[in-house]
Write a protein that holds these residues in place. Structure first.
Motif, PDB file in Angstrom:
ATOM      1  N   ARG A  29      34.788 -22.683 -13.405  1.00 21.58           N
ATOM      2  CA  ARG A  29      34.962 -22.276 -12.024  1.00 21.58           C
ATOM      3  C   ARG A  29      36.238 -22.895 -11.458  1.00 21.58           C
ATOM      4  NH1 ARG A  29      31.982 -19.293 -13.733  1.00 21.58           N
ATOM      5  NH2 ARG A  29      29.903 -18.645 -13.045  1.00 21.58           N
ATOM      6  N   ALA A  31      36.737 -24.865  -9.140  1.00 22.08           N
ATOM      7  CA  ALA A  31      36.597 -26.291  -8.820  1.00 22.08           C
ATOM      8  C   ALA A  31      36.962 -27.184 -10.001  1.00 22.08           C
ATOM      9  CB  ALA A  31      35.174 -26.587  -8.369  1.00 22.08           C
ATOM     10  N   HIS A  32      36.741 -26.682 -11.238  1.00 23.72           N
ATOM     11  CA  HIS A  32      37.087 -27.478 -12.411  1.00 23.72           C
ATOM     12  C   HIS A  32      38.590 -27.698 -12.517  1.00 23.72           C
ATOM     13  CE1 HIS A  32      33.105 -25.880 -13.958  1.00 23.72           C
ATOM     14  NE2 HIS A  32      32.985 -27.182 -14.112  1.00 23.72           N
ATOM     15  N   VAL A  34      40.931 -27.766 -10.056  1.00 24.85           N
ATOM     16  CA  VAL A  34      41.617 -28.446  -8.963  1.00 24.85           C
ATOM     17  C   VAL A  34      41.935 -29.898  -9.306  1.00 24.85           C
ATOM     18  CG1 VAL A  34      41.392 -29.234  -6.574  1.00 24.85           C
ATOM     19  CG2 VAL A  34      40.634 -26.934  -7.221  1.00 24.85           C
TER      20      VAL A  34
END
Length: 222
Positions: A29, A31-32, A34
């Protein structure tokens, strides 16, 4: 194999040089991406369009991206590479292809033994276009490792897998320093500390790497 290679890299005091997180591509995703320095995609399969977009934007912002290609991912690579990538997967009996030449000035391979690299046997490869930014090629001239600058970041594409099925690379000692140099290079590009005698790529800080694999799917399943 990628995770094991990176985890094994230590400094003079025995401290781990790379923090590695493993994630299934189906669970990858935005978020991984960032909070990591480098994203390594191992034979990516059917990545969601949003994930491809976020990875590309991360590269534009200066993050590094490394792709180990596979038979199933040719449709995914164009978005990561920044345009159409016309390439087809080819397989032949084991040992038919070898590395024929490398850019000896490039930091990824400059400190590695060319003879050790030429021991790698490839029996599955992506027939990549012949571009100007070729770091290594097969003996018949087909590119093996190509580089592209995407914004402030670097994307490196290796035209073969890293599962021990499409080549013998992970079984050879040269695989570990090759993977580390590849990841360190895309993380910081030319901003590396290069020991001119040992030709070592040294990042300025501890690296964080996300390794996204297509668990359970192999090119041999085709």
């Amino acid at each position: 194999f990628i995770r094991e290679a990176l985890v094994s890299m230590r400094d003079e005091q025995g401290r781990q040089l790379v923090e590695v997180r493993s994630v299934s591509q189906s669970a990858l995703r935005p978020a991984h991406i960032v909070d990591t320095d480098v994203v390594v995609l191992v034979q990516p399969v059917l990545l969601e369009a949003e994930v491809i977009r976020v990875i590309r934007e991360a590269a534009w912002g200066g993050k590094g991206v490394v792709v180990f290609a596979g038979a199933r991912n040719t449709s995914d690579l164009g978005g990561l590479w920044g345009g159409s990538l016309q390439a087809e997967w080819a397989q032949v009996p084991r040992g038919s292809w070898r590395i024929g030449g490398v850019d000896k000035e490039h930091l990824v391979v400059s400190g590695l033994s060319e003879s050790n690299l030429q021991e790698v046997q490839f029996y599955g490869r992506l027939v990549l276009p012949r571009e100007d930014n070729v770091v290594a090629s097969f003996s018949d001239g087909v590119p093996l490792l190509i580089e592209r600058t995407v914004g402030k970041g670097i994307v490196m594409l290796l035209g073969s897998g890293a599962d021990g099925l499409s080549n013998s690379f992970p079984r050879l000692a040269v695989f570990v320093p090759f993977v580390y140099r590849l990841v360190a290079y895309v993380a910081i590009g030319q901003q590396v500390l290069l020991d001119s005698r040992a030709q070592e790529v040294r990042p300025r800080s501890h690296l964080s790497v996300d390794v996204a694999e297509s668990f359970g799917l192999h090119d041999s399943d085709l």
